[in-house]
Write a protein that holds these residues in place. Structure first.
Motif, PDB file in Angstrom:
ATOM      1  N   ALA A  31      18.964  34.114 -34.603  1.00 35.14           N
ATOM      2  CA  ALA A  31      17.578  33.899 -34.949  1.00 35.14           C
ATOM      3  C   ALA A  31      16.716  35.109 -34.594  1.00 35.14           C
ATOM      4  O   ALA A  31      15.678  35.305 -35.173  1.00 35.14           O
ATOM      5  CB  ALA A  31      17.045  32.664 -34.238  1.00 35.14           C
ATOM      6  N   LEU A  32      17.165  35.923 -33.639  1.00 37.43           N
ATOM      7  CA  LEU A  32      16.385  37.097 -33.244  1.00 37.43           C
ATOM      8  C   LEU A  32      16.739  38.341 -34.063  1.00 37.43           C
ATOM      9  O   LEU A  32      16.164  39.398 -33.827  1.00 37.43           O
ATOM     10  CB  LEU A  32      16.599  37.394 -31.758  1.00 37.43           C
ATOM     11  N   GLN A  33      17.652  38.217 -34.994  1.00 36.12           N
ATOM     12  CA  GLN A  33      18.085  39.369 -35.770  1.00 36.12           C
ATOM     13  C   GLN A  33      16.913  40.002 -36.501  1.00 36.12           C
ATOM     14  O   GLN A  33      16.045  39.313 -37.009  1.00 36.12           O
ATOM     15  CB  GLN A  33      19.124  38.961 -36.823  1.00 36.12           C
ATOM     16  N   GLY A  34      16.869  41.335 -36.519  1.00 39.81           N
ATOM     17  CA  GLY A  34      15.865  42.021 -37.316  1.00 39.81           C
ATOM     18  C   GLY A  34      14.987  42.955 -36.508  1.00 39.81           C
ATOM     19  O   GLY A  34      15.332  43.384 -35.412  1.00 39.81           O
ATOM     20  N   HIS A  35      13.838  43.267 -37.089  1.00 36.60           N
ATOM     21  CA  HIS A  35      12.892  44.218 -36.507  1.00 36.60           C
ATOM     22  C   HIS A  35      11.712  43.449 -35.908  1.00 36.60           C
ATOM     23  O   HIS A  35      11.111  42.610 -36.571  1.00 36.60           O
ATOM     24  CB  HIS A  35      12.371  45.174 -37.582  1.00 36.60           C
ATOM     25  N   TRP A  36      11.368  43.785 -34.661  1.00 39.32           N
ATOM     26  CA  TRP A  36      10.284  43.117 -33.947  1.00 39.32           C
ATOM     27  C   TRP A  36       9.333  44.153 -33.378  1.00 39.32           C
ATOM     28  O   TRP A  36       9.730  45.281 -33.077  1.00 39.32           O
ATOM     29  CB  TRP A  36      10.853  42.288 -32.789  1.00 39.32           C
ATOM     30  N   GLU A  37       8.071  43.739 -33.199  1.00 33.76           N
ATOM     31  CA  GLU A  37       7.073  44.597 -32.568  1.00 33.76           C
ATOM     32  C   GLU A  37       6.413  43.829 -31.441  1.00 33.76           C
ATOM     33  O   GLU A  37       6.028  42.670 -31.607  1.00 33.76           O
ATOM     34  CB  GLU A  37       6.018  45.031 -33.574  1.00 33.76           C
ATOM     35  N   ASP A  38       6.290  44.483 -30.283  1.00 29.02           N
ATOM     36  CA  ASP A  38       5.576  43.874 -29.165  1.00 29.02           C
ATOM     37  C   ASP A  38       4.087  43.969 -29.456  1.00 29.02           C
ATOM     38  O   ASP A  38       3.570  45.046 -29.731  1.00 29.02           O
ATOM     39  CB  ASP A  38       5.914  44.594 -27.865  1.00 29.02           C
ATOM     40  N   LEU A  39       3.374  42.845 -29.407  1.00 25.95           N
ATOM     41  CA  LEU A  39       1.965  42.820 -29.790  1.00 25.95           C
ATOM     42  C   LEU A  39       1.049  43.491 -28.775  1.00 25.95           C
ATOM     43  O   LEU A  39      -0.024  43.963 -29.130  1.00 25.95           O
ATOM     44  CB  LEU A  39       1.513  41.381 -30.039  1.00 25.95           C
ATOM     45  N   ALA A  40       1.447  43.559 -27.512  1.00 24.65           N
ATOM     46  CA  ALA A  40       0.589  44.172 -26.494  1.00 24.65           C
ATOM     47  C   ALA A  40       0.857  45.667 -26.345  1.00 24.65           C
ATOM     48  O   ALA A  40      -0.051  46.479 -26.337  1.00 24.65           O
ATOM     49  CB  ALA A  40       0.776  43.470 -25.161  1.00 24.65           C
ATOM     50  N   ILE A  97      17.066  44.315 -33.387  1.00 24.60           N
ATOM     51  CA  ILE A  97      18.131  43.487 -32.829  1.00 24.60           C
ATOM     52  C   ILE A  97      19.194  43.284 -33.890  1.00 24.60           C
ATOM     53  O   ILE A  97      18.907  42.862 -35.014  1.00 24.60           O
ATOM     54  CB  ILE A  97      17.588  42.133 -32.324  1.00 24.60           C
ATOM     55  N   ASP A  98      20.416  43.623 -33.508  1.00 24.11           N
ATOM     56  CA  ASP A  98      21.567  43.488 -34.396  1.00 24.11           C
ATOM     57  C   ASP A  98      22.681  42.837 -33.598  1.00 24.11           C
ATOM     58  O   ASP A  98      23.240  43.456 -32.686  1.00 24.11           O
ATOM     59  CB  ASP A  98      21.983  44.864 -34.915  1.00 24.11           C
ATOM     60  N   ARG A 136       9.333  36.586 -20.807  1.00 26.99           N
ATOM     61  CA  ARG A 136       8.741  36.756 -19.474  1.00 26.99           C
ATOM     62  C   ARG A 136       9.542  37.809 -18.729  1.00 26.99           C
ATOM     63  O   ARG A 136      10.762  37.727 -18.613  1.00 26.99           O
ATOM     64  CB  ARG A 136       8.737  35.443 -18.701  1.00 26.99           C
ATOM     65  N   ILE A 137       8.801  38.783 -18.193  1.00 30.18           N
ATOM     66  CA  ILE A 137       9.426  39.873 -17.432  1.00 30.18           C
ATOM     67  C   ILE A 137       9.183  39.644 -15.952  1.00 30.18           C
ATOM     68  O   ILE A 137       8.039  39.516 -15.523  1.00 30.18           O
ATOM     69  CB  ILE A 137       8.834  41.244 -17.828  1.00 30.18           C
ATOM     70  N   ARG A 138      10.249  39.600 -15.192  1.00 27.42           N
ATOM     71  CA  ARG A 138      10.205  39.491 -13.731  1.00 27.42           C
ATOM     72  C   ARG A 138       9.246  38.418 -13.224  1.00 27.42           C
ATOM     73  O   ARG A 138       8.554  38.601 -12.230  1.00 27.42           O
ATOM     74  CB  ARG A 138       9.853  40.852 -13.124  1.00 27.42           C
ATOM     75  N   GLY A 139       9.128  37.340 -13.955  1.00 24.14           N
ATOM     76  CA  GLY A 139       8.387  36.184 -13.483  1.00 24.14           C
ATOM     77  C   GLY A 139       6.874  36.236 -13.564  1.00 24.14           C
ATOM     78  O   GLY A 139       6.211  35.243 -13.333  1.00 24.14           O
ATOM     79  N   ASN A 140       6.275  37.389 -13.901  1.00 25.90           N
ATOM     80  CA  ASN A 140       4.822  37.409 -13.881  1.00 25.90           C
ATOM     81  C   ASN A 140       4.168  38.003 -15.143  1.00 25.90           C
ATOM     82  O   ASN A 140       2.962  37.855 -15.319  1.00 25.90           O
ATOM     83  CB  ASN A 140       4.309  38.173 -12.653  1.00 25.90           C
ATOM     84  N   MET A 141       4.895  38.654 -15.980  1.00 26.17           N
ATOM     85  CA  MET A 141       4.295  39.272 -17.158  1.00 26.17           C
ATOM     86  C   MET A 141       4.948  38.713 -18.423  1.00 26.17           C
ATOM     87  O   MET A 141       6.166  38.646 -18.515  1.00 26.17           O
ATOM     88  CB  MET A 141       4.486  40.792 -17.108  1.00 26.17           C
ATOM     89  N   ASP A 142       4.119  38.309 -19.375  1.00 23.03           N
ATOM     90  CA  ASP A 142       4.628  37.777 -20.644  1.00 23.03           C
ATOM     91  C   ASP A 142       4.483  38.806 -21.756  1.00 23.03           C
ATOM     92  O   ASP A 142       3.533  39.596 -21.762  1.00 23.03           O
ATOM     93  CB  ASP A 142       3.883  36.505 -21.040  1.00 23.03           C
ATOM     94  N   MET A 143       5.436  38.787 -22.651  1.00 23.19           N
ATOM     95  CA  MET A 143       5.391  39.626 -23.852  1.00 23.19           C
ATOM     96  C   MET A 143       5.500  38.717 -25.066  1.00 23.19           C
ATOM     97  O   MET A 143       6.237  37.735 -25.038  1.00 23.19           O
ATOM     98  CB  MET A 143       6.582  40.600 -23.909  1.00 23.19           C
ATOM     99  N   ILE A 144       4.799  39.062 -26.118  1.00 24.26           N
ATOM    100  CA  ILE A 144       4.910  38.346 -27.390  1.00 24.26           C
ATOM    101  C   ILE A 144       5.379  39.350 -28.429  1.00 24.26           C
ATOM    102  O   ILE A 144       4.770  40.403 -28.612  1.00 24.26           O
ATOM    103  CB  ILE A 144       3.555  37.745 -27.834  1.00 24.26           C
ATOM    104  N   TRP A 145       6.473  39.007 -29.073  1.00 22.26           N
ATOM    105  CA  TRP A 145       6.997  39.842 -30.151  1.00 22.26           C
ATOM    106  C   TRP A 145       6.710  39.169 -31.476  1.00 22.26           C
ATOM    107  O   TRP A 145       6.800  37.950 -31.600  1.00 22.26           O
ATOM    108  CB  TRP A 145       8.507  39.999 -30.047  1.00 22.26           C
ATOM    109  N   GLN A 146       6.386  39.982 -32.464  1.00 19.46           N
ATOM    110  CA  GLN A 146       6.193  39.484 -33.823  1.00 19.46           C
ATOM    111  C   GLN A 146       7.213  40.164 -34.728  1.00 19.46           C
ATOM    112  O   GLN A 146       7.413  41.370 -34.652  1.00 19.46           O
ATOM    113  CB  GLN A 146       4.787  39.793 -34.319  1.00 19.46           C
ATOM    114  N   ARG A 147       7.835  39.351 -35.574  1.00 18.48           N
ATOM    115  CA  ARG A 147       8.810  39.908 -36.513  1.00 18.48           C
ATOM    116  C   ARG A 147       8.055  40.772 -37.525  1.00 18.48           C
ATOM    117  O   ARG A 147       7.035  40.361 -38.065  1.00 18.48           O
ATOM    118  CB  ARG A 147       9.560  38.794 -37.237  1.00 18.48           C
ATOM    119  N   LEU A 148       8.562  41.969 -37.737  1.00 19.26           N
ATOM    120  CA  LEU A 148       7.921  42.876 -38.682  1.00 19.26           C
ATOM    121  C   LEU A 148       8.177  42.424 -40.114  1.00 19.26           C
ATOM    122  O   LEU A 148       9.282  42.022 -40.462  1.00 19.26           O
ATOM    123  CB  LEU A 148       8.439  44.302 -38.506  1.00 19.26           C
TER     124      LEU A 148
END
Length: 150
Positions: A1-10, A17-18, A58-70
């Motif tokens: 489901a994660l296959q493809g190109h993603w961009e971090d919104l922040a 991902i392949d 979630r990175i190291r328990g305190n920071m969240d990242m949101i990725w959007q599929r390109l």
């Protein structure tokens, strides 16, 4: 489901991902996804969930990242400059081969190569039809070509 190109919104980085491998295009090479007790992890981040075109990490328990599929169109546009350089290089090499065949008076080879030249030969195998149309418009413009008498 994660296959493809993603961009971090922040942060704005792009990750490809392949299979179970991810490339963040930051010089660190490829990273492998791992499944553990906390779920799916990648490069120290845990997948929280998401939608088909959004993924929360979630990175190291305190920071969240949101990725959007390109969008595939954005990915194709990002590749256009590579296709442009490849096409112009192939056209330049073809023109040199035509010139060399003419200098050696190998008119049969020169004629066959000239036919390829006139048809716009030189596209990369992954070039889309839209990209071919855009590149084809400038097919006779290569380094050393006369713009006035083209």
């Amino acid at each position: 489901a994660l296959q493809g190109h993603w961009e971090d919104l922040a942060i704005g980085f792009v990750v490809d991902i392949d299979g179970d491998k991810a490339n963040f295009h930051d010089g660190t090479g490829t990273w492998k996804t791992e499944v553990g007790s906390s779920g799916l992890t990648l490069r120290g981040a845990t997948l929280l969930g998401g939608l088909p075109d959004l993924a929360a990490w979630r990175i190291r328990g305190n920071m969240d990242m949101i990725w959007q599929r390109l969008d595939p169109e954005i990915v194709n546009e990002a590749q256009l400059h590579k296709r442009f350089f490849h096409y112009k290089w192939a056209r330049t090499m073809l023109r040199r081969r035509i010139s060399s065949a003419m200098a050696q008076q190998d008119f049969e080879t020169a004629g066959a190569l000239l036919l390829l030249w006139k048809r716009g030969w030189g596209f990369h195998g992954e070039t889309t039809l839209e990209q071919e149309l855009r590149l084809h418009a400038g097919r006779f413009l290569i380094p050393g070509a006369c713009v006035v008498h083209r």
